[in-house]
Design a protein around this motif. Structure first.
Motif, short mmCIF file in Angstrom:
data_model
loop_
_atom_site.label_atom_id
_atom_site.label_comp_id
_atom_site.label_asym_id
_atom_site.label_seq_id
_atom_site.Cartn_x
_atom_site.Cartn_y
_atom_site.Cartn_z
N LEU A 529 0.82 -1.21 0.00
CA LEU A 529 0.00 0.00 0.00
C LEU A 529 0.85 1.26 0.00
O LEU A 529 1.95 1.29 0.57
N ARG A 530 0.32 2.29 -0.62
CA ARG A 530 0.98 3.59 -0.66
C ARG A 530 1.06 4.19 0.75
O ARG A 530 0.21 3.92 1.60
N PRO A 531 2.06 5.03 0.99
CA PRO A 531 2.15 5.72 2.28
C PRO A 531 0.87 6.49 2.58
O PRO A 531 0.29 7.13 1.70
N GLY A 532 0.42 6.40 3.81
CA GLY A 532 -0.78 7.12 4.23
C GLY A 532 -2.06 6.34 4.11
O GLY A 532 -3.13 6.84 4.50
N ALA A 533 -2.00 5.09 3.62
CA ALA A 533 -3.23 4.32 3.42
C ALA A 533 -3.97 4.11 4.74
O ALA A 533 -5.20 4.28 4.82
N PHE A 534 -3.25 3.73 5.78
CA PHE A 534 -3.92 3.47 7.06
C PHE A 534 -4.39 4.75 7.73
O PHE A 534 -5.28 4.70 8.59
N ASP A 535 -3.83 5.89 7.33
CA ASP A 535 -4.36 7.16 7.84
C ASP A 535 -5.80 7.37 7.37
O ASP A 535 -6.60 8.01 8.05
N LYS A 536 -6.11 6.85 6.18
CA LYS A 536 -7.47 6.96 5.66
C LYS A 536 -8.44 6.15 6.52
O LYS A 536 -9.58 6.58 6.75
N LEU A 537 -7.99 4.98 7.00
CA LEU A 537 -8.82 4.20 7.92
C LEU A 537 -9.07 4.99 9.20
O LEU A 537 -10.18 4.99 9.74
N TYR A 538 -8.03 5.63 9.68
CA TYR A 538 -8.12 6.45 10.90
C TYR A 538 -9.18 7.54 10.71
O TYR A 538 -10.04 7.75 11.59
N GLU A 539 -9.14 8.21 9.57
CA GLU A 539 -10.09 9.30 9.31
C GLU A 539 -11.53 8.77 9.27
O GLU A 539 -12.44 9.40 9.83
N VAL A 540 -11.73 7.62 8.62
CA VAL A 540 -13.07 7.04 8.53
C VAL A 540 -13.55 6.62 9.91
O VAL A 540 -14.71 6.87 10.29
N ALA A 541 -12.67 5.99 10.69
CA ALA A 541 -13.04 5.54 12.03
C ALA A 541 -13.44 6.72 12.92
O ALA A 541 -14.43 6.64 13.66
N ILE A 542 -12.70 7.82 12.84
CA ILE A 542 -13.01 9.00 13.64
C ILE A 542 -14.36 9.58 13.21
O ILE A 542 -15.18 9.97 14.05
N ARG A 543 -14.60 9.62 11.90
CA ARG A 543 -15.89 10.12 11.42
C ARG A 543 -17.04 9.25 11.91
O ARG A 543 -18.15 9.73 12.14
N ASN A 544 -16.79 7.96 12.06
CA ASN A 544 -17.84 7.03 12.50
C ASN A 544 -18.00 6.99 14.02
O ASN A 544 -18.81 6.22 14.54
N GLY A 545 -17.21 7.80 14.73
CA GLY A 545 -17.41 7.92 16.17
C GLY A 545 -16.33 7.32 17.03
O GLY A 545 -16.38 7.45 18.26
N THR A 546 -15.33 6.64 16.45
CA THR A 546 -14.26 6.08 17.27
C THR A 546 -13.49 7.20 17.96
O THR A 546 -13.07 8.15 17.30
N PRO A 547 -13.29 7.13 19.28
CA PRO A 547 -12.54 8.17 19.97
C PRO A 547 -11.08 8.22 19.49
O PRO A 547 -10.42 7.18 19.41
N ALA A 548 -10.59 9.40 19.17
CA ALA A 548 -9.22 9.54 18.66
C ALA A 548 -8.20 9.04 19.67
O ALA A 548 -7.19 8.43 19.31
N SER A 549 -8.44 9.28 20.97
CA SER A 549 -7.49 8.85 21.99
C SER A 549 -7.42 7.33 22.10
O SER A 549 -6.43 6.78 22.56
N GLN A 550 -8.50 6.65 21.73
CA GLN A 550 -8.57 5.20 21.90
C GLN A 550 -8.34 4.44 20.60
O GLN A 550 -8.38 3.20 20.59
N TYR A 551 -8.09 5.14 19.51
CA TYR A 551 -7.96 4.46 18.23
C TYR A 551 -6.72 3.59 18.18
O TYR A 551 -5.62 4.02 18.55
N LYS A 552 -6.91 2.36 17.72
CA LYS A 552 -5.80 1.43 17.50
C LYS A 552 -5.94 0.89 16.08
O LYS A 552 -6.98 0.32 15.75
#
Length: 577
Positions: A529-552
């Motif tokens: 995967l290209r650099p930054g791919a998992f950052d996109k998962l992070y952004e989607v998870a945060i939009r869906n309500g996952t707490p940023a402090s608890q994201y794994k």
């Protein structure tokens, strides 16, 4: 300090008489919540002696209908109460790691549950102060915590991260807020990237007063130091002019940060520029070179967070990294009494008064993944063996499988000491664990380096496609940069990676190998995967309500939406032929 010593003495007494306090905890929970609907099918024969035989093991799915009813209609409409007789204050979000949508964890409040949490949290603070006594004047903590946006359920209950409850509820004590290097609105901001930037800016403004840097999980600090590495010039410009970057658009946060900066800081800005310019692209040990009075960095480094420890250690340099505690959204589990032990192998002492604990033997990778159905109690666990943690809590969960696998590594007095190993498999159909995957990626990275390739894998995950015939395992590996895959190097790089795939499979564990030999699992597919791919998962998870402090970041993916998103960022696909 006298109060802290008293709490440590209580922890000593509780762990010395762990069996007694476990039975008292269970008896207290059952007496308190005996009238709830969830327990009614078992209540006529229910006591501490019959509890484990009468009440079945449970998972979140067993509670979801009750939780949805409370979220939609409120607790007051149910008689008897559904899960707890206590007032429902709000809901906590789980991390939502593998599904991209977090679970709702009800937060009931009572004197009993408060007392259980008090010992855990204050005990943790008391242990920390034994090793790092408070210092006058050097008493600020750069705390990368994000309270996130509060959402509400249909009937008006607030939903938030457990880690930010004291901030969002207004129950944070003034002396607690005074310790943070950032003002309250930075924690309460609306955009995580801007909050992280402002935490850094305020941490630099308080350069001489920073005693420690903290965050819940190691991945959060790696992200923060990475932002410092890329934005240090802009941060220095902001200090020089006394205003945060124009990109920080949250008005309340901007106003709070401007006050915290206290006007232009030219001398401080120049001092930081000299330190950062002198790095020559080597940011190793930057924590101590910038914050020269810092004594420790604290976060969880166990389980899937072990992946980030080497990078965090690089940034920390000589600053000691201290492991966190074992606190779940459902309840406190254990505390780290020896905080100077290696953080990646933190031993947590189970707190006998925090909940009633059972341990389900975990035997995966012995050519089957049939789960045990007989639990053992806190006093009957065996050193060296792995177990899934089962809890009965003051807050409405009964024989609830937390989904955490731990290894018993000893006893503190009469209470088990455990290491966190990984998240447990969700179903019998899974043939790969988080631990297997981490081991396999380590093997693969070593093989790639041995082949003289400079490729660095910065993030990874796997997905078992059970709809294909035969089943197919897909592994996603994000690389740090694409330079090794430019057109003139693509063919050579691809061939080297193909030769290294066998080293990836060798770490997958016995169950995978058995299934592969039987022909029930097809060829492995590796997506680069290209650099930054998992950052996109992070952004989607945060939009869906996952707490940023608890994201794994997820390791074992069980959601097709995640797979589809990651495949969009794949630029090399390799089949193990």
């Amino acid at each position: 300090m006298a109060e802290e010593e008293s709490i440590i003495e209580k922890v000593e007494e509780y762990t010395k008489n762990a069996g007694f306090h476990q039975l008292e905890t269970l008896r207290s929970i059952l007496q308190h919540n005996s009238k709830v609907q969830y327990l009614q099918p078992f209540i006529s024969h229910l006591d501490v002696n019959t509890f484990r035989t009468m009440v079945p093991l449970s998972s979140y799915d067993d509670y979801v209908d009750y939780i949805n009813q409370m979220a939609e209609h409120g607790k007051q409409h149910h008689d008897p109460p559904l899960l707890s007789v206590d007032p429902l204050l709000c809901f906590f979000y789980s991390s939502g790691t593998s599904s991209m949508k977090p679970k709702l964890i009800p937060y009931f409040d009572s004197t009993l549950s408060q007392a259980a949490s008090f010992i855990a949290h204050r005990g943790s603070t008391a242990v920390l102060h034994r090793f790092f006594p408070p210092r006058p004047g050097i008493n600020k903590i750069l705390w990368f915590l994000y309270a996130d946006n509060i959402t509400t359920t249909k009937c008006g209950f607030k939903v938030m991260a457990a880690s930010s409850y004291s901030l969002q509820s207004g129950k944070a004590e003034p002396q607690q807020l005074a310790v943070y290097s950032s003002p309250p609105q930075v924690f309460l901001g609306s955009i995580v990237e801007h909050q992280m930037y402002c935490h850094l800016l305020c941490g630099l403004r308080n350069l001489e007063a920073i005693d420690a840097i903290r965050t819940p999980y190691a991945v959060g600090l790696v992200k923060a130091f990475g932002l410092l590495e890329s934005k240090w010039e802009q941060l220095c410009d902001d200090l020089e002019c006394g205003f945060p970057s124009i990109e920080v658009s949250d008005v309340a946060m901007r106003e709070d940060v401007i006050k915290a900066l206290g006007g232009p800081q030219l001398e401080l800005s120049n001092r930081i520029r000299l330190i950062c310019r002198g790095n020559n692209d080597n940011w190793g040990g930057i924590a101590h070179r910038l914050w020269r009075n810092i004594r420790y960095i604290r976060c969880v480094c166990t389980g899937s967070m072990m992946q980030y420890y080497p990078k965090l250690k690089y940034y920390a340099g000589e600053v000691p990294i201290v492991g966190g505690d074992y606190f779940a959204s459902e309840c406190c589990v254990g505390i780290n009494l020896d905080i100077m032990q290696p953080p990646e192998t933190t031993r947590f002492v189970i707190l006998p008064t925090a909940a009633y604990f059972e341990f389900l033997p975990f035997n995966m990778n012995e050519e089957s993944n049939d789960a045990a159905d007989e639990t053992v109690d806190l006093s009957s666990v065996e050193v060296g063996k792995m177990y899934e943690v089962v809890v009965t809590t003051y807050r409405g969960f009964y024989r609830y499988q937390l989904g955490d696998v731990v290894k018993v590594v000893g006893f503190y007095n009469k209470s088990p000491e455990v290491e966190f190993v990984m998240r447990a498999p969700k179903t019998h159909a899974e043939i790969l664990t988080e631990k297997d995957l981490v081991s396999a990626i380590e093997n693969f990275q070593l093989a790639v380096r041995g082949a003289m390739m400079k490729i660095e894998i910065v993030e990874f995950a796997s997905f078992l496609d059970q709809e294909s015939q035969p089943k197919q395992l897909k592994v996603f590996a994000e690389v740090q940069e694409e330079s090794d895959f430019m057109e003139d190097k693509l063919e050579e790089s691809t061939m080297i990676l193909k030769r290294c795939i066998s080293s990836l499979e060798s770490g997958f564990g016995a169950l995978y190998k058995v299934e592969k030999d039987k022909g029930q699992v097809g060829n492995l597919v590796l997506f680069i995967l290209r650099p930054g791919a998992f950052d996109k998962l992070y952004e989607v998870a945060i939009r869906n309500g996952t707490p940023a402090s608890q994201y794994k970041p997820p390791k074992i993916i069980r959601n097709h939406e995640i797979v589809t998103l990651l495949q969009k960022y794949s630029f090399v696909t390799l089949n193990d032929i």
